[in-house]
Write an enzyme that holds these catalytic residues in place. Structure first.
Site, short mmCIF file in Angstrom:
data_model
loop_
_atom_site.label_atom_id
_atom_site.label_comp_id
_atom_site.label_asym_id
_atom_site.label_seq_id
_atom_site.Cartn_x
_atom_site.Cartn_y
_atom_site.Cartn_z
N TYR A 187 8.68 9.26 5.38
CA TYR A 187 9.55 8.56 6.32
C TYR A 187 11.01 8.84 5.93
O TYR A 187 11.27 9.67 5.05
CB TYR A 187 9.18 7.06 6.36
N ALA A 210 5.21 -2.02 6.30
CA ALA A 210 6.47 -1.36 6.65
C ALA A 210 7.09 -2.10 7.84
O ALA A 210 6.52 -2.12 8.93
CB ALA A 210 6.21 0.09 7.01
C1 LIG Z 1 -4.05 0.66 7.88
C2 LIG Z 1 -3.09 1.19 6.87
C3 LIG Z 1 -1.73 1.01 7.04
C4 LIG Z 1 -0.82 1.46 6.09
N1 LIG Z 1 0.51 1.18 6.23
C5 LIG Z 1 1.37 1.47 5.22
C6 LIG Z 1 2.70 0.98 5.24
O1 LIG Z 1 3.09 0.22 6.11
N2 LIG Z 1 3.51 1.33 4.21
C7 LIG Z 1 3.08 2.12 3.17
O2 LIG Z 1 3.87 2.41 2.27
N3 LIG Z 1 1.81 2.55 3.11
C8 LIG Z 1 0.95 2.21 4.08
N4 LIG Z 1 -0.37 2.56 3.98
C9 LIG Z 1 -0.85 3.17 2.70
C10 LIG Z 1 -1.34 2.07 1.76
O3 LIG Z 1 -0.29 1.21 1.35
C11 LIG Z 1 -2.00 2.67 0.50
O4 LIG Z 1 -1.01 3.36 -0.21
C12 LIG Z 1 -3.14 3.62 0.84
O5 LIG Z 1 -3.99 3.04 1.82
C13 LIG Z 1 -3.96 3.99 -0.39
O6 LIG Z 1 -4.51 2.83 -0.99
P1 LIG Z 1 -6.06 2.41 -0.76
O7 LIG Z 1 -6.89 3.58 -1.18
O8 LIG Z 1 -6.23 1.21 -1.64
O9 LIG Z 1 -6.23 2.09 0.70
C14 LIG Z 1 -1.29 2.15 4.94
C15 LIG Z 1 -2.66 2.36 4.79
C16 LIG Z 1 -3.56 1.87 5.71
C17 LIG Z 1 -5.03 2.08 5.47
#
Ligand SMILES: Cc1cc2nc3c(=O)[nH]c(=O)nc-3n(C[C@H](O)[C@H](O)[C@H](O)COP(=O)(O)O)c2cc1C
Length: 360
Positions: free
Chosen positions: A186, A62
């Site tokens: 957001y 983001a």
């Molecule tokens: C450290 C971290 C930062 C994240 N920052 C964002 C972000 O900038 N934008 C967003 O849409 N989701 C963000 N997320 C959510 C991830 O894009 C993702 O949807 C979420 O972690 C679930 O996927 P996973 O189980 O593979 O981690 C973030 C997640 C983590 C762990």
């Protein structure tokens, strides 16, 4: 052959495989001064490692379209040329590895001005580089959060313009995919949901009014983003607010069809983030059915995300036609070369950098 390692073309961009990196904030830029919001060595090393690891497409975290749109003072930004210059170094390297560089454009609205998550994530004030957040309605996100300023219609139009300016800069920085961040409560998500949008003007009330800002942003971005390049939109398919007013999976399907008409090429389907303290049935692939439903009912390409961690699990999602690609978040933090390991397990082919040829 493995479906996960088949290329996928969107508009004129061909992504070499279906293993994509989910946007993940690093909260690691300078909070103020000339380098505020500027990507640094951390960001370069972080994204470079996932590119050399064979990831087909990387969506940078983001990245705020304005200073007030940052989640924390430490977020990346894309409102000035210094920021573009630093991002160009990252996109150049990603492309040299055959990875498609994408970026998520964001405005945090009422969830802006918070501390980094590993420092508790609480709202911060001016003494810690913070600011007064804005939102569709003067309703705080949660206890302990400030009451945001209600946006005027003029300011709403300006923010849509900031998204367009950010998209123009993203092109200049070498990105081939732009994703509009409409998820996780957001700013855009705050407009979509009756939970956070209590407006009585043209931007609140009916479904048509609540989706107006999102579509204005999409139109503004699509107008400057080249015809031959894909535009993604990330949505929270549900607020998980059973029985209370909120955004629902039915709304998502209806909205997906509209997004498609407005030139969105792929819906990145997440959930939650707009209402605190809701119960979310978290488990392997728990958000995949929301993506699959959008694809089935609208034909819009989708990416699935959320606890996708195993090669065979990811392969099945793509083979079953539930999603066109998988986005991996935390698993790629644990293992930057996840795509290479999955290719080996599934018999798929992935590009390996020449200096690593002895590791094949
Ligand atoms: C450290 C971290 C930062 C994240 N920052 C964002 C972000 O900038 N934008 C967003 O849409 N989701 C963000 N997320 C959510 C991830 O894009 C993702 O949807 C979420 O972690 C679930 O996927 P996973 O189980 O593979 O981690 C973030 C997640 C983590 C762990």
């Amino acid at each position: 052959m493995s479906a996960l390692f088949e290329p996928r073309t969107l508009r004129s961009v061909t992504v070499p495989n279906r293993v994509w990196m989910a946007p993940m904030c690093q909260y690691s830029a300078e909070p103020s001064g000339p380098d505020a919001g500027v990507a640094n060595d951390w960001h370069f090393a972080h994204y470079a490692a996932r590119a050399t690891g064979g990831t087909g497409l990387i969506l940078l975290e983001a990245t705020a379209v304005s200073p007030e749109g940052r989640i924390s003072p430490y977020d990346l930004g894309i409102w000035n040329d210094t920021q573009v210059e630093a991002l160009r170094r990252i996109t150049g390297f990603l492309r040299s590895q055959g990875t498609v560089p994408g970026i998520q454009l964001a405005h945090a609205g009422r969830k802006a001005s918070t501390e980094r998550p590993w420092r508790g994530g609480a709202p911060v004030g001016a003494d810690a580089h913070g600011w007064q957040p804005v939102a569709p309605s003067p309703v705080p996100f949660d206890d302990g959060h400030p009451v945001p300023d209600e946006l005027t219609v003029d300011r709403i139009h300006e923010i849509a313009g900031e998204f367009a300016a950010a998209a123009r800069r993203a092109l200049d920085a070498g990105f081939e995919v732009v994703e509009v961040h409409g998820a996780h409560g957001y700013l855009i998500g705050q407009f979509l949901s009756p939970h956070s949008n209590h407006r009585t003007d043209a931007y609140g009330g009916s479904f048509e009014n609540r989706t107006r800002f999102a579509l204005e942003v999409v139109d503004a971005v699509r107008e400057v983003w080249p015809e031959e390049l894909p535009l993604f939109f990330r949505i929270s398919a549900t607020d998980w607010l059973d029985g209370e007013p909120g955004w629902t999976a039915d709304d998502t399907v209806r909205f997906a069809a509209l997004l498609q008409e407005h030139g969105v090429d792929l819906l990145d389907v997440s959930t939650g983030g707009n209402a605190p303290h809701v119960r979310i049935p978290v488990g392997p692939g728990y958000q995949v059915p929301f993506a699959a439903r959008v694809k089935e009912e609208t034909g819009l390409p989708v990416a699935a995300v959320g606890l996708i961690t195993e090669a065979r699990q990811a392969e099945k999602i793509v083979t079953n036609g539930e999603a066109d690609a998988v986005l991996l978040g935390r698993e790629l933090l644990r293992n930057p070369s996840w795509a290479r390991h999955a290719a080996r397990e599934l018999g798929g082919a992935v590009r390996v950098p020449d200096p690593y040829h002895r590791s094949v």
